[in-house]
Design an enzyme around this catalytic site. Sequence first.
Site, mmCIF file in Angstrom:
data_model
loop_
_atom_site.group_PDB
_atom_site.id
_atom_site.type_symbol
_atom_site.label_atom_id
_atom_site.label_comp_id
_atom_site.label_asym_id
_atom_site.label_seq_id
_atom_site.Cartn_x
_atom_site.Cartn_y
_atom_site.Cartn_z
ATOM 1 N N LYS A 22 0.831 -1.214 0.000
ATOM 2 C CA LYS A 22 0.000 0.000 0.000
ATOM 3 C C LYS A 22 0.862 1.259 0.000
ATOM 4 O O LYS A 22 0.608 2.201 -0.744
ATOM 5 C CB LYS A 22 -0.908 -0.021 1.237
ATOM 6 N N ASN A 23 1.902 1.271 0.830
ATOM 7 C CA ASN A 23 2.685 2.502 0.987
ATOM 8 C C ASN A 23 3.629 2.767 -0.177
ATOM 9 O O ASN A 23 4.279 3.810 -0.226
ATOM 10 C CB ASN A 23 3.457 2.479 2.312
ATOM 11 N N CYS A 117 -3.391 12.498 14.135
ATOM 12 C CA CYS A 117 -4.199 11.285 13.991
ATOM 13 C C CYS A 117 -3.948 10.381 15.178
ATOM 14 O O CYS A 117 -3.258 10.758 16.120
ATOM 15 C CB CYS A 117 -3.939 10.599 12.659
ATOM 16 N N ARG A 122 1.963 14.163 13.520
ATOM 17 C CA ARG A 122 2.246 13.980 12.099
ATOM 18 C C ARG A 122 2.163 15.272 11.264
ATOM 19 O O ARG A 122 1.370 15.367 10.323
ATOM 20 C CB ARG A 122 1.350 12.886 11.517
ATOM 21 N N ASP A 309 5.726 0.194 11.804
ATOM 22 C CA ASP A 309 4.489 -0.458 11.348
ATOM 23 C C ASP A 309 4.412 -1.927 11.768
ATOM 24 O O ASP A 309 3.391 -2.580 11.534
ATOM 25 C CB ASP A 309 4.348 -0.338 9.820
ATOM 26 N N ARG A 401 -8.165 -0.559 5.469
ATOM 27 C CA ARG A 401 -7.404 0.468 4.751
ATOM 28 C C ARG A 401 -6.122 -0.103 4.162
ATOM 29 O O ARG A 401 -5.634 0.394 3.151
ATOM 30 C CB ARG A 401 -7.030 1.613 5.704
#
Length: 434
Positions: A22-23, A117, A122, A309, A401
Amino acid sequence: MDKFRITGGRPLKGRVSISGAKNSALPCMAAALLTSETITLHNLPYVRDIITQRRLLEDLGGTVLTPELRTHKINASHVEVFEAPYELVKTMRASVLALGPLLARFGKAKVSLPGGCAIGMRPIDLHLAGFEKFGAEVKLEAGNVVAYAPPEGRLRGAEIHFEKVTVTGTENLMLAATLARGRSVLHNAACEPEVADLADLLNKMGARVIGAGTPTIQIQGVESLGGAQHTIIPDRIETGTFIAAAALTGGALEIKDCYPGHLSTVIEKLREIGVEIEELNPTTLEVSCRGRLSASNMTTQPYPGFPTDMQAQYMVLMTQAEGVSVIDETIFENRFMHGSELQRMGAKIFVNGRSATVSGPSALTGAPVLASDLRASASLVLAGLVASGETLIDRVYHIDRGYEKIEVKLRQLGADIERVREPVAVPALQPLPG
Ligand code: EPU
């Protein structure tokens, strides 16, 4: 809102295929804004953030065709809007990746400033300071970042020294520098494989980027970029999550379509705590865990260090390990929200600022828990797989997500997990007047 119901205690067995990262996919999709020709991306993960990024590109005036589920053909020849509104940015911070390409190609961009968030403040100050170094005028108006290229209409290459390593900051400035006049050098750049993957795509488009994947990236700006085809790298965090799942359940998994070279630090650490990991070939791992896990301290670091992560998943491993471990989170200031949920399942975790102490092993018991962000939800799924009894995870939209059909993949490996859909409330019929 969907929930996951998991009954733990089943060892995972079999073969699982890893989806695209995804990233990496998100900045590669943003790169399509740099050209009027078509960019074809393969191996996109089928996850919510990719759908959101697609929506952003379409809202700007781009077209996105999907000849296959995991292939997007993106054409941004008719971009007429230069704005990423709050409604989108608040659901996905990576929308700020539109700033660099829009500013570089069209000379203007307006992107809502993302707020804090669930994992921290961030800010994007380093992105904005970089654009200013490229000669852009950057203002904050009513919660939006509004940026204009210098009067000649084109950004000017510059040397940027990041005071902190930032992944999307590096990507945003790299995207912008490809079309800037002259040469740019990014110092203290993020070295994540996703940055290198983006550079690969940009070079296929005709950009001149050297050094991506190292702390110094040099970019020689070009007049224009063209179409290209690119296959997104496998998701190293999904890979790490499945390694953890095999280890926690005492299972045996073959993990295919992954790239072990991108998670050397994670593999090394998990071997150290007792997980058996073998590289069958350059894209396949075999994972099992027969003995007890042993506790070991861990500190998150930018790549090639242990990724933030994977911190939440590592914490679950430590709840099952013999001894006391200290986990230090150095990237985000508030990334231990899963700690209190894991405590509710019986884990012994003490959080003090950016440090968490875990004493193990603890027998986890199923409980209703609340997911707070993407990786926190992955950790709760892992805890549910190892806990006795039933775990009900609320707010699994977080996991949707970034993990492609995680419950389907886990069920195929023998896990007892199901998605529980909340019934949609239908308003009662009112009698017609008269
Ligand atoms: N930071 C600043 N100023 C900036 C930019 C960053 O102070 O202008 C700080 C951040 O607040 C943070 C640190 O620098 O404390 C690192 O943040 P970074 O910019 O590297 O994070 P990011 O680019 O916003 C990406 C991933 C995250 C991942 C981090 C760290 C994407 C779309 N997101 O975020 O992924 O945790 O790098 O590796 O690539 C996830 O997938 O669950 C996720 C959160």
